[in-house]
Design a protein around this motif. Structure first.
Motif, mmCIF file in Angstrom:
data_model
loop_
_atom_site.group_PDB
_atom_site.id
_atom_site.type_symbol
_atom_site.label_atom_id
_atom_site.label_comp_id
_atom_site.label_asym_id
_atom_site.label_seq_id
_atom_site.Cartn_x
_atom_site.Cartn_y
_atom_site.Cartn_z
ATOM 1 N N PRO A 299 0.819 -1.217 0.000
ATOM 2 C CA PRO A 299 0.000 0.000 0.000
ATOM 3 C C PRO A 299 0.852 1.266 0.000
ATOM 4 O O PRO A 299 1.947 1.293 0.552
ATOM 5 N N VAL A 300 0.331 2.312 -0.618
ATOM 6 C CA VAL A 300 1.009 3.608 -0.586
ATOM 7 C C VAL A 300 0.743 4.259 0.768
ATOM 8 O O VAL A 300 -0.253 3.962 1.428
ATOM 9 N N MET B 277 -10.391 -11.981 -3.173
ATOM 10 C CA MET B 277 -11.062 -10.758 -3.623
ATOM 11 C C MET B 277 -10.237 -9.553 -3.208
ATOM 12 O O MET B 277 -9.739 -9.488 -2.075
ATOM 13 N N VAL B 278 -10.098 -8.608 -4.136
ATOM 14 C CA VAL B 278 -9.368 -7.371 -3.883
ATOM 15 C C VAL B 278 -10.294 -6.216 -4.225
ATOM 16 O O VAL B 278 -10.822 -6.145 -5.346
ATOM 17 N N VAL B 279 -10.501 -5.318 -3.272
ATOM 18 C CA VAL B 279 -11.423 -4.199 -3.455
ATOM 19 C C VAL B 279 -10.631 -2.899 -3.421
ATOM 20 O O VAL B 279 -9.913 -2.617 -2.448
ATOM 21 N N PRO C 68 -10.903 5.536 4.542
ATOM 22 C CA PRO C 68 -10.551 4.123 4.336
ATOM 23 C C PRO C 68 -11.210 3.160 5.315
ATOM 24 O O PRO C 68 -11.725 2.113 4.906
ATOM 25 N N ALA C 69 -11.207 3.490 6.604
ATOM 26 C CA ALA C 69 -11.806 2.580 7.588
ATOM 27 C C ALA C 69 -13.316 2.459 7.377
ATOM 28 O O ALA C 69 -13.897 1.374 7.522
ATOM 29 N N ALA D 121 -9.332 -5.002 1.236
ATOM 30 C CA ALA D 121 -10.016 -3.750 0.910
ATOM 31 C C ALA D 121 -9.034 -2.595 0.981
ATOM 32 O O ALA D 121 -7.991 -2.672 1.625
ATOM 33 N N ASN D 122 -9.388 -1.515 0.293
ATOM 34 C CA ASN D 122 -8.557 -0.312 0.202
ATOM 35 C C ASN D 122 -7.247 -0.576 -0.526
ATOM 36 O O ASN D 122 -6.207 0.009 -0.196
#
Length: 337
Positions: free
Chosen positions: A173-174, A269-271, A279-280, A303-304
């Protein structure tokens, strides 16, 4: 019998990237952004050329020329031996018009990297399911390469590694993101640098390790693509994201997806993150909706992710095999040069 999917050749220094415009005539509306985008690719060591009709615009202002010209540019980029890669100028609602005008056997004979995102999922799915070719999802010429002040470093690094690196592609993640958007039609407004004020990071909604083909897209267009191509997504790692101007509730979108795909049979799964939500908050909404629509799953759910209408953004091999491991990330096996 399973079809063999081919990764396109990797790019070498000096490779010629042909810019084509499958849909919205963004390059006609924002020429200043074209100049920045070209400088960004040249700074990576690539050459840049343009499709014959890339700067066209239809009378209604919705498309970069008629479908026959846009499809002709797309095919010419693949069949021209002087072109090494093909990149979409950007998205647009009329990308689907190219499909019946494309030549899958010709593309198979001339495999090259294609880069695009969002509505370009029509072309990503066509290349995968009709030309058996992996492509690259996540960055387009105008949106990402034309960023005011230069490409975000993480986006530039992800794009460059995706199309040049022989080793394993890994994604993390960035640290922070932007959720600002400035219209391109007014050069003074468009020239405003965007700030990165949103916390980055990802949220694992379910743990585990999954392996499978990486496919997906922006949810509204993904649903239409599934109707068109009718792929069997059992055992895949499915990704999805939502455009900021998509007013449909996420519950409605997931139910529509579940009507087309057995979401219990995925490998993962990637969201993508949603810039309209913290984000939360987005992770909690996805988790709650997934539990209501699908119930418990026995595969990892992330997620995110830095996918979709977010910046910086990942550039990922569409249709390649991926390993998704909770707490670790995404890993794609090396590609041959």
């Amino acid at each position: 019998m399973a079809r063999t999917v081919r990764r396109p050749p990797l790019l070498a220094p000096g490779a010629n990237i042909r810019i084509v415009n499958p849909a919205w005539p963004s390059m006609s509306y924002a020429p200043q952004r074209v100049q920045r985008a070209e400088r960004a690719l040249r700074a990576m060591g690539f050459e840049v050329s343009y499709g014959e009709h890339a700067f066209d615009i239809t009378d209604d202002g919705r498309s970069a020329g008629i479908a026959e010209h846009r499809a002709g540019d797309f095919m010419a980029a693949f069949t021209d031996p002087g072109v090494d890669a093909v990149m979409s100028a950007g998205g647009g609602a009329t990308s689907w018009e190219l499909l019946p005008l494309l030549d899958a056997p010709a593309i198979r004979r001339n495999p090259k990297p294609f880069l695009g995102h969002c509505e370009n999922v029509w072309l990503h799915q066509y290349l995968l399911y009709e030309a058996d070719l992996v492509s690259y999802y996540g960055a387009a010429f105008m949106a990402e390469c034309g960023e005011v002040g230069g490409m975000f470093a993480e986006t530039a690094a992800s794009l460059y590694r995706a199309v040049t690196f022989e080793g394993t592609l890994s994604y993390q993640p960035v640290p922070d993101r932007t959720n600002e958007y400035f219209p391109w039609m007014d050069p003074q407004i468009e020239a405003t640098p965007r700030t990165r004020s949103i916390e980055g990071g990802w949220h694992w909604l379910a743990e585990g390790l999954g392996k499978g083909q990486f496919v997906g897209g922006e949810m509204a267009y993904l649903l239409r693509c599934l109707d068109r191509f009718t792929p069997d997504l059992a055992g895949t790692v499915l990704f999805w994201h939502v455009m900021p101007n998509n007013p449909a509730p996420v519950a409605s979108l997931l139910k529509d997806l579940a009507d087309r795909v057995d979401l219990t049979a995925l490998a993962g799964m990637v969201v993508g993150t949603d810039p309209r939500h913290e984000p939360a908050e987005w992770a909690n909404l996805v988790a709650t909706t997934l539990a209501d629509v699908v119930g418990p799953v026995d595969y990892p759910v992330l997620a995110n992710a830095d996918i979709g209408h977010t910046d910086p953004v990942w550039v990922l091999p569409y249709g390649a095999d991926v390993v998704l491991e909770s707490g670790v990330g995404l890993h794609f096996a090396p590609a041959a040069r």
